[in-house]
Design a protein around this motif. Structure first.
Motif, short mmCIF file in Angstrom:
data_model
loop_
_atom_site.label_atom_id
_atom_site.label_comp_id
_atom_site.label_asym_id
_atom_site.label_seq_id
_atom_site.Cartn_x
_atom_site.Cartn_y
_atom_site.Cartn_z
N THR A 275 3.84 -3.08 -3.93
CA THR A 275 4.45 -3.85 -5.00
C THR A 275 5.66 -3.07 -5.55
O THR A 275 5.77 -1.86 -5.39
N GLU B 181 1.80 -3.69 2.01
CA GLU B 181 2.23 -4.70 1.03
C GLU B 181 2.45 -4.07 -0.34
O GLU B 181 1.95 -4.54 -1.36
N THR C 230 -3.35 -5.65 -8.85
CA THR C 230 -1.92 -5.34 -8.83
C THR C 230 -1.71 -3.84 -8.87
O THR C 230 -1.55 -3.24 -9.93
#
Length: 211
Positions: free
Chosen positions: A209, A207, A191
């Motif tokens: 976060t 992508e 993450t």
């Protein structure tokens, strides 16, 4: 990624951390070599805990040889692969005394002839101990280089070569530490903290976060 963007990324890293340092604790090139050899498949924290006890007792080739493999094991037993690493440390120390007058060699070729020393370990020592502008690619730097688009590659050697080519010379000495620490604390494997990233607007990861 184009060179202009890479330069901007390095400028931000430099402004945020003008004098980056290894998180391994050492006071000589020999201590650094030992610590980096121990850090394979182990954390810097675990290595520092071990060397904090080991180095006051043995922090020279002569000292490590005097302890011997069995004498080293109690100091290193909390580190992964400690039996093999203990043997490598003793053999490495013997070679330093026999061939290099007890001094850590300053070339990658010579370092890589030592037991337990691969290209990455050699590059870390050359960079951190001797100030050579080389790039040691570990799992963190490999991930950051590919994810951000700075230097994508299929293996660590390819990434290393691309990084050396694309990072401006003025930043190359410190780039290893910047990229490693960025991967360790921000651009993490599972993450990434894109919402709290210094270079999020320059990064080409599709992508991102929110966190």
């Amino acid at each position: 990624m184009n060179r202009r963007k890479v330069r901007k990324i390095m400028q931000r890293f430099q402004a945020n951390m003008p004098e980056p340092e290894s998180e391994l604790v050492y006071a000589s090139s020999y201590e650094l070599l030992v610590a980096v050899m121990l850090s394979a498949q182990a954390t810097d924290v675990s290595v520092n805990k071990a060397t904090q006890k080991l180095f006051p007792v043995a922090n020279t080739p002569q000292g490590i040889i005097a302890l011997g493999v069995e004498g080293l094991k109690p100091y290193l037993k909390t580190i992964n692969l400690y039996p093999t690493k203990s043997r490598n440390l003793v053999k490495m120390s013997e070679i330093l005394l026999e061939q290099y007058e007890g001094e850590v060699p300053r070339t990658r070729e010579a370092l890589q002839t030592l037991p337990g020393v691969g290209r990455k370990t050699a590059n870390v020592v050359l960079n951190a101990a001797f100030g050579q502008p080389v790039m040691a690619v570990d799992t963190h730097i490999f991930r950051v280089s590919n994810r951000t688009g700075i230097a994508p590659g299929k293996n660590v050697t390819e990434v290393e070569e691309k990084l050396v080519q694309i990072i401006p010379e003025a930043f190359l000495l410190d780039a290893h530490h910047w990229l490693l620490l960025h991967g360790r604390y921000t651009c993490m494997a599972r993450t990434p903290k894109c919402g709290n990233c210094l270079i999020s607007d320059l990064c080409e990861y599709p992508e991102k976060t929110a966190a």
